[in-house]
Design an enzyme around this catalytic site. Structure first.
Site, short mmCIF file in Angstrom:
data_model
loop_
_atom_site.label_atom_id
_atom_site.label_comp_id
_atom_site.label_asym_id
_atom_site.label_seq_id
_atom_site.Cartn_x
_atom_site.Cartn_y
_atom_site.Cartn_z
N GLN A 80 27.47 -37.36 7.54
CA GLN A 80 26.71 -38.05 8.44
C GLN A 80 25.75 -37.33 9.10
O GLN A 80 25.98 -36.01 9.46
CB GLN A 80 27.45 -38.83 9.47
CG GLN A 80 28.36 -39.91 9.03
CD GLN A 80 29.12 -40.62 10.02
OE1 GLN A 80 30.35 -41.01 9.59
NE2 GLN A 80 28.62 -40.91 11.10
N ARG A 97 30.46 -34.87 10.15
CA ARG A 97 28.90 -34.73 10.45
C ARG A 97 28.52 -33.48 9.57
O ARG A 97 29.09 -32.29 9.31
CB ARG A 97 28.91 -34.30 11.87
CG ARG A 97 27.43 -34.13 12.42
CD ARG A 97 26.56 -35.55 12.72
NE ARG A 97 27.56 -36.17 13.82
CZ ARG A 97 27.28 -37.63 13.83
NH1 ARG A 97 26.59 -38.23 13.07
NH2 ARG A 97 27.94 -38.05 15.06
N HIS A 129 22.60 -40.87 6.33
CA HIS A 129 23.99 -40.75 6.23
C HIS A 129 24.31 -40.89 4.60
O HIS A 129 23.67 -41.66 4.06
CB HIS A 129 24.63 -41.96 6.79
CG HIS A 129 24.73 -41.74 8.42
ND1 HIS A 129 24.24 -40.79 9.18
CD2 HIS A 129 25.38 -42.34 9.40
CE1 HIS A 129 24.59 -40.59 10.23
NE2 HIS A 129 25.43 -41.64 10.50
N CYS A 169 26.15 -47.45 11.87
CA CYS A 169 25.28 -47.17 11.02
C CYS A 169 25.92 -46.96 9.62
O CYS A 169 25.62 -47.46 8.35
CB CYS A 169 24.42 -46.16 11.26
SG CYS A 169 25.26 -44.54 11.90
N1 HSE Z 1 28.16 -43.52 15.09
C1 HSE Z 1 27.32 -43.04 14.21
C2 HSE Z 1 27.04 -41.45 13.89
C3 HSE Z 1 25.80 -43.24 14.46
O1 HSE Z 1 27.58 -40.81 14.90
O2 HSE Z 1 26.89 -41.14 13.10
C4 HSE Z 1 25.59 -44.84 14.98
O3 HSE Z 1 25.96 -45.80 14.30
#
Ligand code: HSE
Length: 371
Positions: free
Chosen positions: A162, A267, A274, A135
């Site tokens: 994210q 995160r 995101h 993503c």
């Molecule tokens: N790997 C991405 C995430 C989501 O952990 O935000 C999927 O593409």
């Protein structure tokens, strides 16, 4: 009429895919068949036409009857079923939201507003696996695909912010539980206008370390916190999410010479958007006006946000972008580092362009191709 099998349509990405397909009136001109891993024989989703009862998503004989299989079921299912299907001689198109087959030589990562040429070439040369990208990578390319297309990118760093949704549906739920927990323990202090900010801070911090703090899914607090590691470790010190930046960007674009992409993936406590702060080393000094035009003209969804405080805070946030297909790019400026160093910030809905939308569009492309 082409037969299209849908697997994993009930999960989070699958549900967004179904919603988008319904919104676009996509359920026509082919025969949809829905599969399930747990509810064989039950009724399928409402898609505006009569469909047969749910079939077994592990039944290769049944799956083999499809011309196209669209799956959002996840990597484990792909790894289990896909090799058996091919071994059984199935020659159909496999369109997959999971990462299981993404880096295989006989698959193409799909993001048609950016790499329609690569997809078309793949179809013509007999490639049958079309896989949704990571993503963060897809959203970065939707945002600054124009700069890559004009061959202006020497390298790019992507520092990401994210959303919980990237980790899964349960993570989104747990994030809200964490927020509620912090809210509940702070309520009394908040009610007193005289409470000092540092007292409130101590209370919030102690709640993050409380045994009862809900963190079974994430393993750590995300609310009132951030987590600067996503996915497993690679040997070179990157996280797998960071590694995907370089390999997937170059695979999507079909580059001959690898364009370096690197950064730190973090995160944060947004729900499903995101965001990324990008630094681009340009291959030559191009004026900001031209750069802005190149970015804005690259596709129908990217939108340049003027670099003012008011416009930025109005349009360049997860709260503004969630649920839309718009990919805003703002804070565009040359950096103090030199005229060839460009920075910008972008936000995108991780479940739309980051997951379901490229899959939905690839299905249409494949249907058109097979006629
Ligand atoms: N790997 C991405 C995430 C989501 O952990 O935000 C999927 O593409």
């Amino acid at each position: 009429m082409a037969r299209v099998a849908f697997i994993g349509w009930r999960g989070m990405v699958g549900s967004v895919l179904m919603d988008r397909m319904l919104a676009e009136g996509d359920f026509k001109g082919f025969e949809p068949v829905f599969f399930t891993t747990s509810q064989v024989g039950q009724k399928g989703p409402r898609v505006g036409i009569t469909i047969p009862p749910l079939k077994d998503a592990y039944d290769v004989k049944e799956l083999r009857t499809a011309d196209i299989i669209v799956t959002c079921q996840g990597s484990d299912h792909t790894k289990e079923v896909y090799p058996r299907l091919r071994k059984a001689g199935w020659k159909g198109y496999w369109i997959d939201a999971s990462s299981a087959l993404r880096m295989k030589d006989d698959s193409i990562i799909i993001l048609d507003p950016v790499n329609r040429d690569v997809i078309d070439r793949g179809l013509k040369t007999g490639i049958r696996n079309y896989i949704g990208g990571n993503c963060t990578v897809s959203l970065m390319l939707m945002a600054i695909g124009g700069l890559f297309r004009e061959n202006l990118v020497e390298w790019v760093t992507s520092m990401t912010y994210q959303a919980a949704s990237g980790a899964g549906a349960n993570n989104m739920r747990e994030l809200v539980e964490q927020m509620a927990f912090v809210g509940a323990v702070s309520r009394k202090l908040l009610a007193k206008p005289a409470t000092a900010a540092l007292e409130l801070d101590r209370q919030v911090l102690s709640s993050l370390h409380d045994k009862a703090f809900p963190k079974k899914v994430f393993g750590y607090p995300l609310a009132a916190n951030l987590l600067p590691w996503i996915d497993s470790a690679m040997e070179n010190g990157q996280s797998r999410e960071e590694w995907k930046g370089i390999v997937e960007t170059n695979k999507i674009l079909g580059t001959r010479r690898t364009i370096p992409v690197d950064g730190i993936c973090v995160r944060v406590s947004s729900m499903r958007c995101h965001s990324q702060g990008l630094t681009v080393k340009l291959r030559k000094d191009v004026g900001l006006k031209e750069i802005t035009k190149i970015i804005a003209d690259a596709n129908d969804w990217v939108k340049v946000v003027p670099n003012t405080k008011e416009e930025t805070l109005k349009a360049l946030t997860p709260a503004a972008v969630t649920g839309t297909l718009t990919v805003p790019v703002g804070r565009i400026r040359k950096m103090n580092l030199g005229e060839r160093y460009l920075t910008c910030f972008t936000v995108g809905d991780q479940l739309l362009w980051g997951a379901a939308e490229p899959i939905r569009r690839m299905l249409k492309i494949a249907l058109e191709y097979i006629g």
